[in-house]
Write an enzyme that holds these catalytic residues in place. Structure first.
Site, mmCIF file in Angstrom:
data_model
loop_
_atom_site.group_PDB
_atom_site.id
_atom_site.type_symbol
_atom_site.label_atom_id
_atom_site.label_comp_id
_atom_site.label_asym_id
_atom_site.label_seq_id
_atom_site.Cartn_x
_atom_site.Cartn_y
_atom_site.Cartn_z
ATOM 1 N N GLY A 1 -25.872 -43.509 -32.822
ATOM 2 C CA GLY A 1 -25.159 -42.493 -32.060
ATOM 3 C C GLY A 1 -23.824 -42.083 -32.659
ATOM 4 N N GLU B 217 -27.577 -48.899 -35.980
ATOM 5 C CA GLU B 217 -28.676 -47.982 -36.292
ATOM 6 C C GLU B 217 -28.236 -46.531 -36.450
ATOM 7 O OE1 GLU B 217 -31.166 -48.575 -32.849
ATOM 8 O OE2 GLU B 217 -31.865 -50.512 -33.555
ATOM 9 N N PRO B 218 -27.435 -46.225 -37.451
ATOM 10 C CA PRO B 218 -27.029 -44.820 -37.617
ATOM 11 C C PRO B 218 -28.171 -43.969 -38.180
ATOM 12 C CG PRO B 218 -26.193 -46.149 -39.432
ATOM 13 C CD PRO B 218 -26.891 -47.096 -38.502
ATOM 14 N N ARG C 211 -27.978 -39.899 -37.683
ATOM 15 C CA ARG C 211 -27.169 -38.713 -37.946
ATOM 16 C C ARG C 211 -26.055 -38.996 -38.969
ATOM 17 N NH1 ARG C 211 -26.610 -34.876 -34.112
ATOM 18 N NH2 ARG C 211 -27.253 -36.416 -32.573
ATOM 19 N N ARG D 158 -31.087 -27.129 -32.784
ATOM 20 C CA ARG D 158 -30.009 -27.800 -32.040
ATOM 21 C C ARG D 158 -29.126 -26.847 -31.232
ATOM 22 N NH1 ARG D 158 -26.388 -30.266 -34.188
ATOM 23 N NH2 ARG D 158 -26.174 -31.871 -32.592
ATOM 24 N N TYR E 161 -29.260 -27.799 -27.382
ATOM 25 C CA TYR E 161 -28.071 -28.575 -26.978
ATOM 26 C C TYR E 161 -26.809 -27.721 -26.896
ATOM 27 C CZ TYR E 161 -30.985 -32.370 -28.977
ATOM 28 O OH TYR E 161 -31.996 -33.227 -29.315
ATOM 29 N N CYS F 249 -38.182 -14.950 -32.304
ATOM 30 C CA CYS F 249 -38.239 -14.076 -31.141
ATOM 31 C C CYS F 249 -37.802 -14.783 -29.880
ATOM 32 C CB CYS F 249 -39.641 -13.489 -31.013
ATOM 33 S SG CYS F 249 -39.970 -12.384 -32.374
ATOM 34 N N GLU F 250 -36.539 -15.105 -29.816
ATOM 35 C CA GLU F 250 -35.891 -15.743 -28.683
ATOM 36 C C GLU F 250 -34.448 -15.275 -28.689
ATOM 37 O OE1 GLU F 250 -36.548 -18.334 -26.333
ATOM 38 O OE2 GLU F 250 -38.652 -17.968 -26.827
ATOM 39 N N TYR G 295 -31.593 -34.037 -37.904
ATOM 40 C CA TYR G 295 -32.224 -33.386 -36.751
ATOM 41 C C TYR G 295 -32.375 -31.874 -36.901
ATOM 42 C CZ TYR G 295 -31.184 -37.972 -34.870
ATOM 43 O OH TYR G 295 -31.098 -39.323 -34.691
HETATM 44 C C1 LIG Z 1 -32.206 -41.913 -32.464
HETATM 45 C C2 LIG Z 1 -31.889 -43.356 -32.400
HETATM 46 C C3 LIG Z 1 -30.899 -43.893 -33.207
HETATM 47 C C4 LIG Z 1 -30.067 -43.055 -34.149
HETATM 48 O O1 LIG Z 1 -29.262 -42.162 -33.482
HETATM 49 P P1 LIG Z 1 -28.179 -41.317 -34.303
HETATM 50 O O2 LIG Z 1 -27.474 -40.536 -33.303
HETATM 51 O O3 LIG Z 1 -28.907 -40.467 -35.258
HETATM 52 O O4 LIG Z 1 -27.285 -42.298 -34.971
HETATM 53 C C5 LIG Z 1 -30.679 -45.242 -33.154
HETATM 54 N N1 LIG Z 1 -31.387 -46.042 -32.324
HETATM 55 C C6 LIG Z 1 -32.351 -45.547 -31.522
HETATM 56 C C7 LIG Z 1 -33.101 -46.459 -30.663
HETATM 57 C C8 LIG Z 1 -32.631 -44.196 -31.529
HETATM 58 O O5 LIG Z 1 -33.579 -43.716 -30.725
#
Ligand SMILES: *Cc1c(COP(=O)(O)O)cnc(C)c1O
Length: 445
Positions: free
Chosen positions: A259, A301-302, A304, A341, A345, A372-373, A401
């Site tokens: 995240g 877990e990066p 993005r 996106r 979003y 076409c949106e 993404y």
């Molecule tokens: C999507 C996801 C991530 C990565 O999220 P980012 O915003 O891209 O860093 C990490 N862990 C889990 C479980 C996810 O679903």
């Protein structure tokens, strides 16, 4: 992050780290963008290999600096591609996949099975079997249905599997509602608040073929604040200590998910990786000290943050429509098919006039796609020089993404993707053709 690269204009801050402007021309990874557009056509996605590598190294360095036993796991859903997986492998990261398709790409990249984790809220029996047969290291369990499926598969194979459990801590990281995943009202994970997380752990602890390593949560994305991580870690470790006391859970591994934010526009820049590393490490240690846990292995877990900044989308300007006193629409040859996106979003993007960087950026326009949106707008009310049809526009921070979420809406072919390094462009995903579009639908009675 501090690197040796020069700053020419504010957007350099969000472009790949090798971006240069010479005589008004923008180059990335030593490749001139006009030349790339000419060679490969537009829309074109460019990924800078050096940026990906430097950011991987930054993550490893900054987190290792704060925490001894830490692994960085790239979430391939941000951009799943064999060549990128290869780079991630060479940099020593782990990866996670959320579908059999992402696993197939990982397998095709020869990604070591012992560095793969399987996430996702509705893995099918078939996908679980594929993952187990490849021998992936961990499966992160997300539902009671999955406990049932996995138990059945593992019993039939008499195989023990390392697992993690995804819990939902009911904490709002204040990002877009559609990218918030750790609140009570979420399809992801076992809620701690409702008692489901406890029930799941008590079940898993009794199953012979499950080796439960620890607990995982993921709050959402992109998270520009540090506080939600601290709160969630504290809450989940408190919960884990209760699970230890009641069911003997041994917290050998702990994962606060990903995240981590990146800069899309220059007036909203994210915390540094070192800030995330510090707050996460401190919170984990503090929680573990408080409840007398040995420090677990930490998995971050990066997705993005690993590939977002390395990617840039290049479009050509086509129609320009001026509505006096209302707005000017500058339409480009891509849009929501390759970057959905903004449409889903309301994400903001900066736009760079590739060939007119040295002109005055004083013309307010809205950059629209060709789909076409009416919602197919890439950037609303951005300031750019006077543009003409044929000009190139670049959208920075397009590495995560975008291609990963792309579609064939309007039967538009998906763009080509090029990896640049040291002046050499390498095609890592070819542009689709009409033949590709027809192949799945022809000769079906
Ligand atoms: C999507 C996801 C991530 C990565 O999220 P980012 O915003 O891209 O860093 C990490 N862990 C889990 C479980 C996810 O679903």
């Amino acid at each position: 992050m501090e690197h040796k690269f020069t700053k020419n204009f504010p957007e350099m801050e969000i472009l790949p780290l090798t971006s240069r402007v010479t005589q008004g021309r923008l180059s990335i990874g030593g490749c001139d963008l006009h030349n790339l557009a000419e060679e490969f056509g537009t829309p074109l996605y460019i990924y800078d290999e050096e940026t990906i590598r430097l950011i991987c190294k930054d993550f490893i360095r900054e987190f290792s600096h704060c925490y001894e036993d830490v692994k960085i796991e790239y979430s391939t859903k941000a951009f799943s591609n064999p060549s990128v997986n290869r780079i991630i492998d060479e940099e020593g990261l782990h990866i996670d996949v959320v579908t059999g398709g992402e696993l197939a790409i990982a397998i095709a990249s020869n990604f070591p099975a012992n560095r793969i984790n399987f996430h996702g809220n509705n893995k099918s029996e078939h996908e679980l079997i594929e993952a187990i047969e490849y021998g992936i290291e961990t499966i992160t369990i997300d539902s009671f249905h999955e406990i049932f499926l996995l138990d059945k598969i593992l019993k039939s194979k008499s195989k023990k599997q390392k697992v993690m459990i995804r819990v939902s801590p009911s904490i709002d990281p204040h990002t877009h509602l559609l990218t918030t995943t750790g609140i009570l009202d979420s399809k992801f994970g076992f809620s701690i608040e409702t008692g489901d997380a406890e029930k799941a752990i008590s079940q898993i602890m009794k199953l012979d073929f499950f080796d439960l390593l620890g607990v995982h949560f993921h709050l959402g994305s992109p998270i520009f604040e540090l506080d939600p991580y601290q709160q969630a870690i504290d809450y989940v470790i408190t919960f884990s200590s209760r699970m230890r006391d009641l069911y003997g859970l041994n917290l050998r591994r702990f994962s606060p998910g990903g995240g981590f934010a990146i800069g899309y526009v220059t007036n909203e820049l994210p915390p540094k990786i070192s800030d995330y590393a510090r707050i996460i490490s401190e919170s984990v240690k503090k929680g573990c000290d408080k409840y007398k846990f040995d420090y677990p292995e930490l998995i971050v877990e990066p997705g993005r943050a690993i590939v977002g900044r390395s990617g840039v989308a290049i479009y050509s300007v086509g129609a320009i429509k001026e509505i006096p006193d209302v707005r000017t629409y500058v339409s480009v040859d891509g849009g929501m098919g390759d970057n959905i996106r903004p449409a889903i979003y309301g994400s903001q993007y900066s736009v760079i006039p590739v060939g007119k960087i040295n002109h005055k950026w004083d013309n307010k326009v809205t950059v629209a796609g060709k789909f076409c949106e009416s919602g197919d707008i890439l950037a609303r009310d951005v300031f750019l020089p006077e543009l003409s049809s044929g000009d190139l526009l670049a959208l920075p921070s397009s590495g995560a993404y975008c291609i990963g979420m792309s579609s064939n809406y309007n039967m538009q072919v998906r763009p080509a993707v090029v990896l640049v390094n040291n002046g050499v462009p390498k095609l890592i995903k070819r542009r689709e053709t009409y033949k590709d579009l027809l192949e799945t639908s022809l000769n079906i009675d």
